[in-house]
Design an enzyme around this catalytic site. Structure first.
Site, PDB file in Angstrom:
ATOM      1  N   ASP A  10      -8.039 -12.284  -4.596  1.00  0.00           N
ATOM      2  CA  ASP A  10      -7.640 -11.509  -3.417  1.00  0.00           C
ATOM      3  C   ASP A  10      -7.534 -12.429  -2.202  1.00  0.00           C
ATOM      4  O   ASP A  10      -7.893 -12.066  -1.085  1.00  0.00           O
ATOM      5  CB  ASP A  10      -8.618 -10.362  -3.156  1.00  0.00           C
ATOM      6  CG  ASP A  10      -8.099  -9.345  -2.142  1.00  0.00           C
ATOM      7  OD1 ASP A  10      -6.877  -9.348  -1.868  1.00  0.00           O
ATOM      8  OD2 ASP A  10      -8.908  -8.558  -1.622  1.00  0.00           O
TER       9      ASP A  10
ATOM     10  N   TYR B 116       0.820  -1.214   0.000  1.00  0.00           N
ATOM     11  CA  TYR B 116       0.000   0.000   0.000  1.00  0.00           C
ATOM     12  C   TYR B 116       0.857   1.269   0.000  1.00  0.00           C
ATOM     13  O   TYR B 116       0.435   2.317  -0.466  1.00  0.00           O
ATOM     14  CB  TYR B 116      -0.889   0.016   1.242  1.00  0.00           C
ATOM     15  CG  TYR B 116      -2.154  -0.800   1.172  1.00  0.00           C
ATOM     16  CD1 TYR B 116      -2.302  -1.837   0.262  1.00  0.00           C
ATOM     17  CD2 TYR B 116      -3.213  -0.536   2.046  1.00  0.00           C
ATOM     18  CE1 TYR B 116      -3.459  -2.591   0.219  1.00  0.00           C
ATOM     19  CE2 TYR B 116      -4.376  -1.289   2.016  1.00  0.00           C
ATOM     20  CZ  TYR B 116      -4.492  -2.311   1.092  1.00  0.00           C
ATOM     21  OH  TYR B 116      -5.645  -3.049   1.064  1.00  0.00           O
TER      22      TYR B 116
END
Length: 384
Positions: free
Chosen positions: A279, A133
């Protein structure tokens, strides 16, 4: 060692009719008529799989798995375990791309690389994105470009969080610099060089992506946004981007792929610029296969429309030229499905049979000398 898959209905992923698939070592040697008796007469060792009444398709590619497990956003005890080989291959997945998420401290790039290498040793194909991230990204060698140049498994940057409360709020210039670094790494190595973008549900939605394309020297093929199914407004923006040449990705966490594919098609999205991922971290990798099967069996999508979303489209955006199709010279990644139910009967990864007659045919290497019994069932698994 030769493996001959005889008499199945082949989707390569486009329909190819009834045909045999001959595997030689880790590659596909032929798709079409094959004389098994002639091979045997040559004294060659041939393992024959009777696929009559079955469907033969390419192995699935999953472009987004948290191989080290989920970050755990409800405290340390909510971190999830690493993904096991058996979870992947019993889902028909023969190629995975690992990524880090919000936790790039206890989940590390070195650990992710080691996991990808372990999967490769066990017989499947595994790659990873450099970073997580965060921007600047956490890398192995100091930059995404150097990671791509020096580490075979690294194919791009990601998953970088934008329009999300958990992102590090990168500026547009920082995102452009990161995308350019990954792209140049791709030019120098022949790899994808993409920047995989985690799209949150913030009000900005895909505005940063549009601005990157409009205000910086960033091309549509450099960016690969995922989680675009969070809301209808976000999906509609993603559909518009596919018409500009951006490939976008839908995850199957909420198990509602059929709903989003209907919207995507109704709104004129370009299916050639769409992929689907699991995911996997909290959800199982098998959710990917189950959702594709559901859209075919219950939502009326033909197999030839659904398959590219997890095979050839994914191979194209990741620039994995020998993946995603049943062609001579391609990697021997093959799945045999029961016609009608589309249950998985056989999985071959790089020429090795991972699933035989619907049962797991391999054991993770770390268990070979262990007396441990590892068996975990999530609450949703128990509820089914």
């Amino acid at each position: 060692m030769f493996v001959l898959i005889e008499g199945g209905e082949v989707y390569a992923p486009e329909p190819a009719g009834a045909a045999s698939v001959l595997v030689a070592g880790d590659r596909i040697a032929k798709v079409g008529p094959v004389d098994g008796r002639a091979l045997a007469a040559l004294g060659l060792e041939v393992e024959v799989i009777d696929a009559r009444g079955c469907v033969v398709v390419p192995g699935l590619l999953d472009p987004h798995e948290h191989l080290l497990g989920g970050s755990g956003e409800r405290g340390f005890a909510s971190q999830t375990p690493e993904i096991a080989l058996r979870e992947v291959v019993t889902a028909g997945i023969t190629t995975v791309v690992g990524c880090l998420g919000v936790d790039t401290t206890t989940k590390t790039m070195t650990g992710l690389l080691a996991k990808a290498k372990a999967f490769k040793e066990e017989g499947i194909s595994a790659y990873l994105y450099s970073g997580g991230y965060d921007v600047p990204p956490v890398t192995l060698t100091g930059s995404v470009r150097r990671d791509m140049l020096l580490v075979d498994e690294v194919i791009g940057a990601g998953e970088v969080a934008v329009s999300d409360l958990r992102s590090t709020e990168p500026t547009l210039a920082e995102l452009a610099r990161l995308a350019s670094d990954a792209h140049v790494g791709g030019i120098l190595t022949g790899k994808a060089g993409i920047t995989h973008l985690h799209m949150g549900d913030g009000p900005g939605r895909l505005e940063p992506v549009r601005r990157l394309l409009a205000e910086h020297d960033v091309a549509p093929g450099w960016l690969y946004p995922t989680h675009v199914e969070r809301s209808e407004p976000l999906m509609r923006e993603a559909i518009a981007l596919t018409r500009q040449g951006v490939t976008v990705d839908i995850d199957t966490v909420e198990e509602d792929l059929g709903k989003w594919l209907r919207l995507f098609c109704d709104e004129g999205g370009d299916l050639a610029n769409l992929t689907v991922s699991s995911d996997a971290s909290i959800p199982s990798p098998r959710t990917l296969f189950e959702q594709v099967r559901e859209v075919v069996r219950e939502f009326g999508f033909s197999l030839e429309r659904a398959l590219p979303l997890v095979t050839s489209n994914t191979a194209r955006v990741l620039k994995l030229g020998r993946k995603g199709a049943l062609r001579p010279g391609h990697d021997a990644d093959v799945v045999v499905l029961e016609r009608g139910s589309l249950e998985i009967l056989e999985v071959i990864a790089r020429g090795r049979r991972m699933v035989k007659a619907g049962r797991l045919a391999v054991t993770e290497r770390f268990l070979e000398q262990s007396n441990r019994k590892v068996e975990l069932h999530g609450r949703k698994y128990r509820e089914r």
